[in-house]
Motif scaffolding. Structure first.
Motif, PDB file in Angstrom:
ATOM      1  N   ASP A   1       0.862  -1.173   0.000  1.00 26.22           N
ATOM      2  CA  ASP A   1       0.000   0.000   0.000  1.00 26.22           C
ATOM      3  C   ASP A   1       0.903   1.230   0.000  1.00 26.22           C
ATOM      4  O   ASP A   1       1.944   1.242   0.667  1.00 26.22           O
TER       5      ASP A   1
ATOM      6  N   LYS B   1      -2.445  -0.497  -3.569  1.00 23.36           N
ATOM      7  CA  LYS B   1      -3.401   0.552  -3.228  1.00 23.36           C
ATOM      8  C   LYS B   1      -2.627   1.848  -3.035  1.00 23.36           C
ATOM      9  O   LYS B   1      -1.496   1.827  -2.535  1.00 23.36           O
TER      10      LYS B   1
ATOM     11  N   LEU C   1      -3.142   5.591  -1.192  1.00 23.49           N
ATOM     12  CA  LEU C   1      -3.907   6.544  -0.390  1.00 23.49           C
ATOM     13  C   LEU C   1      -3.318   7.918  -0.664  1.00 23.49           C
ATOM     14  O   LEU C   1      -2.184   8.209  -0.282  1.00 23.49           O
TER      15      LEU C   1
ATOM     16  N   GLU D   1      -7.650   5.589  -3.032  1.00 27.24           N
ATOM     17  CA  GLU D   1      -8.483   6.289  -2.053  1.00 27.24           C
ATOM     18  C   GLU D   1      -7.938   7.701  -1.910  1.00 27.24           C
ATOM     19  O   GLU D   1      -6.730   7.889  -1.752  1.00 27.24           O
TER      20      GLU D   1
ATOM     21  N   ILE E   1      -8.205  11.411   0.118  1.00 24.75           N
ATOM     22  CA  ILE E   1      -8.682  12.095   1.323  1.00 24.75           C
ATOM     23  C   ILE E   1      -8.292  13.560   1.237  1.00 24.75           C
ATOM     24  O   ILE E   1      -7.129  13.890   1.016  1.00 24.75           O
TER      25      ILE E   1
ATOM     26  N   PRO F   1      -2.748   7.966   8.813  1.00 27.45           N
ATOM     27  CA  PRO F   1      -3.049   7.176   7.609  1.00 27.45           C
ATOM     28  C   PRO F   1      -3.192   5.684   7.876  1.00 27.45           C
ATOM     29  O   PRO F   1      -3.692   4.947   7.023  1.00 27.45           O
TER      30      PRO F   1
ATOM     31  N   GLU G   1      -5.187   4.077   9.536  1.00 30.34           N
ATOM     32  CA  GLU G   1      -6.579   3.617   9.504  1.00 30.34           C
ATOM     33  C   GLU G   1      -7.014   3.232   8.091  1.00 30.34           C
ATOM     34  O   GLU G   1      -8.018   2.565   7.912  1.00 30.34           O
ATOM     35  N   HIS G   2      -6.225   3.627   7.100  1.00 24.65           N
ATOM     36  CA  HIS G   2      -6.615   3.427   5.700  1.00 24.65           C
ATOM     37  C   HIS G   2      -5.648   2.515   4.940  1.00 24.65           C
ATOM     38  O   HIS G   2      -5.860   2.269   3.754  1.00 24.65           O
ATOM     39  N   LEU G   3      -4.597   2.039   5.592  1.00 26.13           N
ATOM     40  CA  LEU G   3      -3.549   1.296   4.892  1.00 26.13           C
ATOM     41  C   LEU G   3      -3.279  -0.042   5.562  1.00 26.13           C
ATOM     42  O   LEU G   3      -3.448  -0.194   6.772  1.00 26.13           O
TER      43      LEU G   3
END
Length: 279
Positions: A50, A72, A74, A98, A100, A109, A111-113
Motif C-alpha cells: 500500500d 493501493k 492513499l 483512495e 482524502i 493514515p 486507519e486506511h492502509l
C-alpha cells in the motif's frame, strides 16, 4: 508519455479544472508522466504494498504509482481544488485509489492502509522536512513503513545524505542515517515543474533498517542534535552548556573533545552522548 491510462495529459487536466499552483501550499506540479512513472519505479516493487502519497495535486505521481502496479494508493491532498481531477483517476482505479481531502500533518493514515506500506511523494516544500522528521522518529522501530521515496529541494536532499565534516552535515543527516539508508536516486531541474521553482529538486529513497545503527532514545537524540546544530559554529561545550552543568565531563566521558563542533561528530558519538546525558 502523455497518456498511460486513458486519462488526459496533465496540462489538459490543470487547464480544465483551473488548478493553478499555489505558492502558499508549496505547490510545483510535475507534469511529465515519464518522470512521474520513473519516480514511482524508484520505490521498488509496488505490487504487494500500500502506498501513502502526500500532496498529489493533479495526480501525475498518483497515476505513475498505479500504472507501476501499486496494490493501493492513499492520496492525501489539502487543496480541495484537486479533488475533482483526483476523482477522475479514482474512477479508472476504483478499487486501488483512495483520496482524502486533509492536511497530512493532522491525519493518521494507518486507519486506511495495510502493511507493507511505502511512502512515495513529491512533498510540498513547506512541510517536507517536518513530515520527514516525523517519519524518522516514531517511538518504536522498525516503523510502519518499509521505505520512503520523497522529493525535496536538492539542498535538503544533500543535507540528508551528508557525511560528518561537511558543511551540509546536520540534524537531518543524523536522524536519517541513524535508522535508514538514504540515497539520492534522481535529480530534476526547475524546468521539469509548473511553475518552475528557483531551485533544483532531488528524489531521496530511504530503506528502513531493522534496528537503529546505535542505541538511543529518539526524542532525546533529536533534542540533542537540534541543540548541537542550532549553534553549529560554537564548540559543543558552549552549544550544549544548557543541558548539564558538567557537560565538558560528559563529553569527555564518551570520547568527544569539548572543543569539537557538531559537524565533526558522527552518529555513533551522538548516540553515545545521548545515552550519557540520559543517565
Amino acid at each position: 508519455m502523455s497518456q498511460i491510462d486513458g486519462l488526459p495529459p496533465l496540462r489538459d487536466v490543470i487547464a480544465a479544472h483551473g488548478l493553478i499552483a499555489k505558492k502558499s501550499l508549496g505547490q510545483n506540479f510535475l507534469l511529465d508522466l515519464n518522470l512521474t512513472a520513473k519516480i514511482a519505479r524508484q520505490a521498488g516493487d509496488l505490487a504487494n504494498s500500500d502506498i501513502l502519497e502526500i500532496g498529489p495535486g493533479p495526480g501525475g505521481l498518483t497515476r505513475g504509482l498505479l500504472v507501476e502496479g501499486a496494490r493501493k494508493v492513499l492520496a492525501v491532498e489539502k487543496d480541495s481544488r484537486a479533488m475533482a481531477p483526483l476523482a477522475e483517476i479514482q474512477a479508472v482505479y476504483p478499487d486501488r485509489l483512495e483520496v482524502i481531502n486533509a492536511d497530512a500533518l493532522d491525519l493518521d493514515p494507518l486507519e486506511h492502509l495495510t502493511p507493507p506500506i511505502r511512502i512515495v511523494a513529491n512533498l510540498p516544500y513547506n512541510v517536507g522536512t517536518e513530515l520527514l522528521v516525523r517519519w524518522l522518529t516514531p517511538l518504536s522501530w522498525p516503523p510502519v513503513w518499509a521505505s520512503l521515496t520523497l522529493m525535496f529541494q536538492k539542498e535538503v536532499a544533500e543535507r540528508i545524505v551528508a557525511q560528518p565534516g561537511s558543511k551540509k552535515y546536520g540534524r537531518l543527516a543524523v536522524l536519517s542515517q541513524w535508522r535508514t539508508t538514504p540515497r539520492v536516486v534522481m535529480e530534476l531541474p526547475p524546468e521539469a515543474f509548473t511553475p518552475p521553482p528557483k531551485i533544483h529538486s532531488a528524489v531521496v529513497h530511504f530503506d528502513a533498517l531493522p534496528a537503529p545503527r546505535f542505541e538511543a532514545d529518539p526524542d532525546k537524540l533529536q533534542a540533542l542534535v537540534a541543540k548541537a546544530f542550532g549553534q553549529r559554529r560554537k564548540m559543543l561545550r558552549a552549544s550544549l552548556k544548557g543541558l548539564r552543568p558538567d557537560i565538558e565531563d560528559v563529553l569527555t566521558s564518551v570520547g568527544i573533545k569539548p572543543t569539537s563542533r557538531a559537524e565533526e561528530i558522527g552518529i555513533e558519538e551522538f548516540c553515545a552522548l545521548s545515552r550519557a546525558l540520559a543517565s
